[in-house]
Motif scaffolding. Structure first.
Motif, PDB file in Angstrom:
ATOM      1  N   LEU A 202       0.823  -1.203   0.000  1.00 52.18           N
ATOM      2  CA  LEU A 202       0.000   0.000   0.000  1.00 52.18           C
ATOM      3  C   LEU A 202       0.859   1.255   0.000  1.00 52.18           C
ATOM      4  O   LEU A 202       1.979   1.268   0.527  1.00 52.18           O
ATOM      5  CB  LEU A 202      -0.913   0.027   1.227  1.00 52.18           C
ATOM      6  CG  LEU A 202      -1.881  -1.147   1.397  1.00 52.18           C
ATOM      7  CD1 LEU A 202      -2.546  -1.086   2.757  1.00 52.18           C
ATOM      8  CD2 LEU A 202      -2.931  -1.131   0.289  1.00 52.18           C
ATOM      9  N   GLY A 203       0.320   2.313  -0.575  1.00 53.82           N
ATOM     10  CA  GLY A 203       0.885   3.650  -0.443  1.00 53.82           C
ATOM     11  C   GLY A 203      -0.059   4.502   0.385  1.00 53.82           C
ATOM     12  O   GLY A 203      -1.266   4.481   0.160  1.00 53.82           O
ATOM     13  N   LEU A 228       6.552  -2.008   7.403  1.00 52.66           N
ATOM     14  CA  LEU A 228       6.990  -0.751   6.796  1.00 52.66           C
ATOM     15  C   LEU A 228       8.122  -0.980   5.801  1.00 52.66           C
ATOM     16  O   LEU A 228       9.158  -1.552   6.142  1.00 52.66           O
ATOM     17  CB  LEU A 228       7.440   0.219   7.893  1.00 52.66           C
ATOM     18  CG  LEU A 228       7.969   1.580   7.426  1.00 52.66           C
ATOM     19  CD1 LEU A 228       6.881   2.370   6.721  1.00 52.66           C
ATOM     20  CD2 LEU A 228       8.523   2.356   8.615  1.00 52.66           C
ATOM     21  N   GLU A 229       7.954  -0.508   4.575  1.00 53.60           N
ATOM     22  CA  GLU A 229       9.012  -0.560   3.570  1.00 53.60           C
ATOM     23  C   GLU A 229       9.879   0.706   3.673  1.00 53.60           C
ATOM     24  O   GLU A 229      11.082   0.625   3.831  1.00 53.60           O
ATOM     25  CB  GLU A 229       8.404  -0.665   2.168  1.00 53.60           C
ATOM     26  CG  GLU A 229       9.420  -0.877   1.058  1.00 53.60           C
ATOM     27  CD  GLU A 229      10.094  -2.233   1.130  1.00 53.60           C
ATOM     28  OE1 GLU A 229      11.286  -2.328   0.764  1.00 53.60           O
ATOM     29  OE2 GLU A 229       9.441  -3.208   1.557  1.00 53.60           O
ATOM     30  N   TRP A 230       9.257   1.882   3.606  1.00 54.67           N
ATOM     31  CA  TRP A 230       9.964   3.147   3.823  1.00 54.67           C
ATOM     32  C   TRP A 230       8.946   4.252   4.049  1.00 54.67           C
ATOM     33  O   TRP A 230       7.759   4.109   3.760  1.00 54.67           O
ATOM     34  CB  TRP A 230      10.897   3.499   2.670  1.00 54.67           C
ATOM     35  CG  TRP A 230      10.290   3.591   1.296  1.00 54.67           C
ATOM     36  CD1 TRP A 230      10.289   2.631   0.326  1.00 54.67           C
ATOM     37  CD2 TRP A 230       9.587   4.714   0.732  1.00 54.67           C
ATOM     38  NE1 TRP A 230       9.654   3.055  -0.799  1.00 54.67           N
ATOM     39  CE2 TRP A 230       9.212   4.348  -0.587  1.00 54.67           C
ATOM     40  CE3 TRP A 230       9.246   5.977   1.174  1.00 54.67           C
ATOM     41  CZ2 TRP A 230       8.501   5.195  -1.432  1.00 54.67           C
ATOM     42  CZ3 TRP A 230       8.549   6.839   0.345  1.00 54.67           C
ATOM     43  CH2 TRP A 230       8.191   6.434  -0.947  1.00 54.67           C
ATOM     44  N   TYR A 231       9.448   5.407   4.549  1.00 54.67           N
ATOM     45  CA  TYR A 231       8.605   6.593   4.688  1.00 54.67           C
ATOM     46  C   TYR A 231       9.432   7.823   4.339  1.00 54.67           C
ATOM     47  O   TYR A 231      10.658   7.808   4.418  1.00 54.67           O
ATOM     48  CB  TYR A 231       8.006   6.694   6.105  1.00 54.67           C
ATOM     49  CG  TYR A 231       8.981   7.129   7.167  1.00 54.67           C
ATOM     50  CD1 TYR A 231       9.217   8.482   7.446  1.00 54.67           C
ATOM     51  CD2 TYR A 231       9.681   6.185   7.920  1.00 54.67           C
ATOM     52  CE1 TYR A 231      10.109   8.868   8.419  1.00 54.67           C
ATOM     53  CE2 TYR A 231      10.582   6.568   8.894  1.00 54.67           C
ATOM     54  CZ  TYR A 231      10.779   7.913   9.142  1.00 54.67           C
ATOM     55  OH  TYR A 231      11.680   8.296  10.105  1.00 54.67           O
ATOM     56  N   ARG A 232       8.732   8.885   3.980  1.00 54.38           N
ATOM     57  CA  ARG A 232       9.409  10.128   3.609  1.00 54.38           C
ATOM     58  C   ARG A 232       8.488  11.298   3.958  1.00 54.38           C
ATOM     59  O   ARG A 232       7.288  11.260   3.681  1.00 54.38           O
ATOM     60  CB  ARG A 232       9.747  10.143   2.121  1.00 54.38           C
ATOM     61  CG  ARG A 232      10.512  11.391   1.671  1.00 54.38           C
ATOM     62  CD  ARG A 232      10.874  11.314   0.203  1.00 54.38           C
ATOM     63  NE  ARG A 232      11.786  10.198  -0.058  1.00 54.38           N
ATOM     64  CZ  ARG A 232      11.512   9.169  -0.836  1.00 54.38           C
ATOM     65  NH1 ARG A 232      10.349   9.100  -1.436  1.00 54.38           N
ATOM     66  NH2 ARG A 232      12.381   8.208  -1.020  1.00 54.38           N
ATOM     67  N   LEU A 233       9.072  12.336   4.547  1.00 60.47           N
ATOM     68  CA  LEU A 233       8.316  13.544   4.866  1.00 60.47           C
ATOM     69  C   LEU A 233       8.361  14.506   3.686  1.00 60.47           C
ATOM     70  O   LEU A 233       9.410  14.703   3.062  1.00 60.47           O
ATOM     71  CB  LEU A 233       8.889  14.229   6.107  1.00 60.47           C
ATOM     72  CG  LEU A 233       8.638  13.510   7.439  1.00 60.47           C
ATOM     73  CD1 LEU A 233       9.494  14.122   8.546  1.00 60.47           C
ATOM     74  CD2 LEU A 233       7.170  13.565   7.812  1.00 60.47           C
ATOM     75  N   THR A 242       4.249   0.454   2.188  1.00 61.21           N
ATOM     76  CA  THR A 242       4.260  -0.749   3.021  1.00 61.21           C
ATOM     77  C   THR A 242       4.767  -1.961   2.231  1.00 61.21           C
ATOM     78  O   THR A 242       4.823  -1.938   0.997  1.00 61.21           O
ATOM     79  CB  THR A 242       2.850  -1.072   3.543  1.00 61.21           C
ATOM     80  OG1 THR A 242       2.064  -1.622   2.478  1.00 61.21           O
ATOM     81  CG2 THR A 242       2.170   0.172   4.101  1.00 61.21           C
ATOM     82  N   LYS A 243       5.146  -2.968   2.966  1.00 54.50           N
ATOM     83  CA  LYS A 243       5.373  -4.272   2.355  1.00 54.50           C
ATOM     84  C   LYS A 243       4.011  -4.905   2.053  1.00 54.50           C
ATOM     85  O   LYS A 243       2.974  -4.301   2.337  1.00 54.50           O
ATOM     86  CB  LYS A 243       6.176  -5.159   3.313  1.00 54.50           C
ATOM     87  CG  LYS A 243       7.543  -4.565   3.683  1.00 54.50           C
ATOM     88  CD  LYS A 243       8.232  -5.383   4.758  1.00 54.50           C
ATOM     89  CE  LYS A 243       9.558  -4.735   5.163  1.00 54.50           C
ATOM     90  NZ  LYS A 243      10.222  -5.457   6.274  1.00 54.50           N
TER      91      LYS A 243
END
Length: 294
Positions: A202-203, A228-233, A242-243
């Motif tokens: 998911l995004g 969690l795959e990654w996050y960015r502000l 997400t995975k």
């Protein structure tokens, strides 16, 4: 002589004035207005003369900036449509004399005040942003007969209508929405899931309210690394990828927001979509306003 371009810049290279003059004699003075500076002491000014044949002449001048009254307005990096922000305006009388100061914000006069020598004070003025897009304004200061202006620009994020989706659920909860004080940290809880027949990545784009600093260290907790795959502000948002998550498995996490401004703000709408099908999305507007005091 042919027309010359005259450029005057302080030592940091920022162009302060640009004009074209026709010079009959090199000894004829040219008036080049310079923007006011907030720095005291020696300032380096570079003047460049460029004619139509590409011949350039450069002169470096050193001027002394005397102490004066300095005004500075602090703004968030963005706001949302409908927000109200009490912007702080700092005033510092750097002179050794009492000064009478008058301010205007977007042509609206603010209360005049008298600053004693070396006095520093702060006032707040409520700005409202009813329209989306680029908001531009000017802070004008008058001390004795000297008038200086400070333009500013702020992006206003538009409101977006909600769009539910039967295969996605997203809930964002602020445990405290009223009487937040400057410097207080507010926890934000996110719960999401999907009902697709197969596991899906998911995004998620979480809308963040203006005037709050996101503190993301809770996302480093071990349980969050499982999904969690990654996050960015980004400006006005938190982007999360997400995975692959099994259907009907609720995921819950939290982070903190630290308040910097007083006012009444509404977070931009949040979105969630399948990475494999980004055109299929849920749009979740935030109905509640966060109200903070100082």
């Amino acid at each position: 002589y042919p027309p010359f371009q005259s450029i005057a810049t302080p030592g940091n290279g920022k162009v302060e004035s640009l004009q074209t003059e026709t010079i009959q004699k090199m000894s004829v003075p040219i008036s080049i207005p310079l923007q006011t500076t907030q720095q005291i002491g020696k300032q380096l000014v570079r003047v460049q003369l460029l004619n139509d044949k590409g011949v350039q002449k450069t002169a470096l001048l050193s001027i002394e900036t005397e102490p004066w009254v300095v005004s500075k307005m602090e703004l968030p990096s963005f706001v949302s449509q409908g927000d109200q922000i009490a912007v702080p305006i700092d005033l510092h009388n750097q002179t050794h004399q009492e000064k009478q100061v008058s301010l205007k914000l977007n042509t609206l006069p603010l209360p005049s005040m008298t600053l004693k020598e070396n006095q520093h004070t702060q006032i707040r003025h409520l700005l409202t942003f009813p329209f989306s897009g680029q908001h531009k304004g000017v802070l004008e200061q008058k001390v004795e007969t000297v008038i200086s202006t400070r333009p500013y620009s702020l992006y206003v994020i538009p409101k977006i209508l909600g769009r539910p989706h039967p295969q996605m659920q997203l809930m964002i909860r602020y445990p405290k929405t009223k009487n937040i004080v400057i410097g207080e940290e507010v926890p934000v809880t996110i719960t999401f899931s999907h009902r697709s027949p197969q596991p899906k990545a998911l995004g998620i784009q979480i809308g963040l309210p203006a005037g709050f600093i996101p503190m993301m260290y809770p996302l480093a907790d071990t349980p969050n690394q499982q999904w969690l795959e990654w996050y960015r502000l980004t400006q006005g948002g938190l982007n999360i990828v997400t995975k692959e998550i099994p259907p009907s498995q609720p995921i819950r996490f939290h982070f903190l927001l630290k308040n910097q401004f007083a006012g009444r703000v509404n977070p931009p709408a949040s979105q969630m979509f399948f990475l494999s099908q980004p055109e299929i999305k849920l749009i979740q507007p935030h109905e509640e306003f966060l109200e903070s005091n100082y």
